[in-house]
Every structure is written in C-alpha cells, then in structure tokens.
Write an enzyme that holds these catalytic residues in place. Structure first.
Site, PDB file in Angstrom:
ATOM      1  N   PHE A 157       0.835  -1.202   0.000  1.00 23.37           N
ATOM      2  CA  PHE A 157       0.000   0.000   0.000  1.00 23.37           C
ATOM      3  C   PHE A 157       0.869   1.252   0.000  1.00 23.37           C
ATOM      4  CE2 PHE A 157      -2.982   3.090   2.037  1.00 23.37           C
ATOM      5  CZ  PHE A 157      -3.880   3.121   0.988  1.00 23.37           C
ATOM      6  N   TYR A 158       2.038   1.185   0.649  1.00 21.32           N
ATOM      7  CA  TYR A 158       2.985   2.306   0.577  1.00 21.32           C
ATOM      8  C   TYR A 158       3.309   2.630  -0.874  1.00 21.32           C
ATOM      9  CZ  TYR A 158       7.597   4.463   0.270  1.00 21.32           C
ATOM     10  OH  TYR A 158       8.644   5.266  -0.080  1.00 21.32           O
ATOM     11  N   ALA A 159       3.706   1.616  -1.635  1.00 23.80           N
ATOM     12  CA  ALA A 159       4.046   1.832  -3.039  1.00 23.80           C
ATOM     13  C   ALA A 159       2.851   2.349  -3.827  1.00 23.80           C
ATOM     14  CB  ALA A 159       4.564   0.529  -3.650  1.00 23.80           C
TER      15      ALA A 159
END
Length: 341
Positions: A157-159
């Site tokens: 989800f960061y990416a």
C-alpha cells in the site's frame, strides 16, 4: 543580504533523514528554507528533533511543526513565503509498516500531497519536486528499471500511495501548468539515517552482539544510494524544470509527459548490490562478524531493485556513484559518534 531577501524553498519532511540533508544543501546554496514536519513517532522523535536542531543553527532555516494533511496549513505556508522551489519529502514511509497501518499512509501520503498540490495551484512555484520510490515499479522484473516502463503492479500500500501521488501530480501539472518532477529513489542510506532501515538496524545489532534478520535467505539485491548522491541529484534536478507540452524530448528513455510539464526521474546508484555484500561492508566497517538469522521473504517486498540512470545523467550531467563500502563506513562512523560508542 538579509534573510528575507533570499529566494525561498519549502521542504516538507524537513526533520526526516533525506529532508535534513536537502535543507542543508539548499541553505548552503543561498536559499531561505522553510521546513515542515510533524515529528511523528513512527521512529525516534529525539532523532528528528536532533536533525531540526542541527538545521536550526542556520539563520536561513525556519521550521513549522505540524501535519501536512491538516487543511490549510500548507496553503498558509505557501502564501506567506511564496517559494521558488518546493521539495516534497514528507510521507509515511516503510513497506512493512503499511501492511499493519494503512490509514496513516492514506492520510500523510494521499491527503497530505493533495494539500500540497492545492497550495501550489494557488501560489505556483518555479519548480516542484516530489519524492516517489523505486517501490512504484512493483512486480516489474525487467531491469534496470526504466522511467518509461509500465508501473502498475505495486506490491504494498505504501508503493500504491506513491504511485497515486505521481498520477495526482501529473493531473495538476496538466491542468494548472505546474512544472513538476517526480523522483524515484532507491534504498537511500548514510549518516542521520532512519532507524527502521536495514543499515541502521544491522549496525545497531552487530555492535550490540545481537543477531540480524536477513530476508529471502539473503537472496536479495538493492540499488543502494548514498544520501549525498541523492541530494546532489535532487539539487541538480531543481534547476531543470520540465518543459511544457511540445518541449523537446531527450529520446525514447525520456519520461517527459506529452500533455504536461511533468517528468519522472530515477535517482539511484545504477547498480544492484547483493544483500550479503552489503552485510559484509557493515562487518568491515564495524570490525565485527554479524550473527545471521535467515528468514523467508516478507509480504510486500521485492527481490531486487536496479535503476537505469541515463535520464538523470542526460538532464543534469550527474549520476550517483558512491561505492557501498565507502558509504557504509561513513554511516558507521556517524553512528558511533552520535551514540557515543
């Protein structure tokens, strides 16, 4: 020249690892730097405060403590300081943390970047540079990673939030003519680094006689990029704002948008270093052999990263080149000094 006569730069995430180094470089180049940081407790607040204290020795630096996602905060900063350049580094970082705490990424990375774009729309800077990540390449296996390659298979989800930032910034660049560069950086390390990153954790554990966790049983490669090289790349890119639609392209590897003054640029060392070679560099710098605990790959991680650096070299004449052994030695020296070891 008085402080208010200096050209202004706004740096978000100024108490962060990269942010502190970027602020120092801009100050040395004659900018009046306004830093904003929330001093979140994701990792040591004391370390972040120490970075800000280091910056506070400069008359040309001022800090605003608060969250970039707070409605209106960035708008007020832009209105008050009318920055020539903006370098957006503030974000909730970390691939693994995003699995357990995705909401913090939604707020800081998506809402925070929206507030930045709205402030830039109202008070346009000469050039806006936003941090993205090599993680945006996701499951891509064709290496080195090229800026023009399709990047739609993010693994965390960061990416995903950073790739969304690229799309958001492109839309504002198109709609409002905001010259924007997204820089994708690759495994940055060096003095004043983040405690959640491998080099910091490995150094601390080795010096304490503790075991280090090595994922994917050591079968990993990273494009380790020394922080001074990253900062040099950012600084040079700041003077190379993307042209408007119709501007000349640098060739098939140029990511310049056909409909906006927008470009994506890799900033990496341009080589894939084996994780075990990185560990050996830490062992050499500390003078100790690490106790190693080999583990499976963690969710959201990728086995390798490697940057194609042709574009940044064509744009700026510069490409990072600090050798891992040299960079690790500098970090370990800083670590020993900072913690009195």
């Amino acid at each position: 020249m008085t402080r208010t006569d200096l050209p202004a730069a706004i740096v978000t995430g100024s108490a962060g690892f990269i942010g502190m180094h970027v602020c120092e470089r801009l100050i040395s180049d004659g900018y009046r730097v306004v830093g904003i940081d929330s001093l979140s407790d994701y990792y040591s607040v004391e370390l972040k405060q120490a970075r800000h204290a280091r910056l506070g020795r400069h008359e040309a630096f001022s800090a605003d403590i608060g969250k970039i996602e707070e409605p209106g905060r960035l708008m007020r900063l832009f209105e008050a300081h009318r920055p020539e350049i903006v370098i957006h580094l503030a974000a909730q970082a970390g691939v693994r943390y995003s699995i357990d705490n995705p909401r913090s990424y939604l707020e800081a990375n998506l809402q925070g970047t929206f507030e930045l774009l709205e402030a830039a729309r109202a008070h346009p800077p000469r050039h806006m540079l936003l941090a993205s990540t090599s993680s945006a390449y996701g499951a891509n296996t064709e290496m080195p990673y090229r800026e023009t390659a399709k990047a739609d298979t993010q693994m965390s989800f960061y990416a995903a939030t950073k790739k969304a930032n690229e799309a958001m910034a492109h839309s504002y660049a198109h709609l409002y003519g905001l010259p924007t560069t997204m820089f994708r950086f690759f495994t940055v390390y060096g003095p004043w680094g983040r405690p959640d990153m491998a080099l910091f954790k490995f150094t601390r554990a080795i010096l304490n006689g503790e075991a280090i966790d090595i994922y994917n049983h050591g079968d990993m490669k990273r494009d380790f990029t020394y922080v001074d090289d990253l900062v040099e790349g950012i600084r040079r890119l700041a003077d190379v704002a993307p042209g408007h639609p119709g501007a000349a392209s640098l060739g098939e590897h140029d990511s310049l948008s056909p409909v906006a003054p927008f470009r994506v640029v890799n900033i990496g060392n341009g080589s894939a270093v084996a994780l075990m070679d990185f560990v050996e560099a830490i062992e050499a710098a500390t003078g100790r052999v690490a106790q190693k605990r080999f583990l499976d790959m963690q969710p959201g991680d990728v086995p390798a990263t490697w940057a194609d650096t042709r574009l940044i070299k064509d744009l700026t004449g510069y490409a990072p080149a600090t050798h891992v052994a040299e960079g690790v030695e500098r970090f370990v020296a800083w670590y020993r000094s900072y913690y009195g070891i």
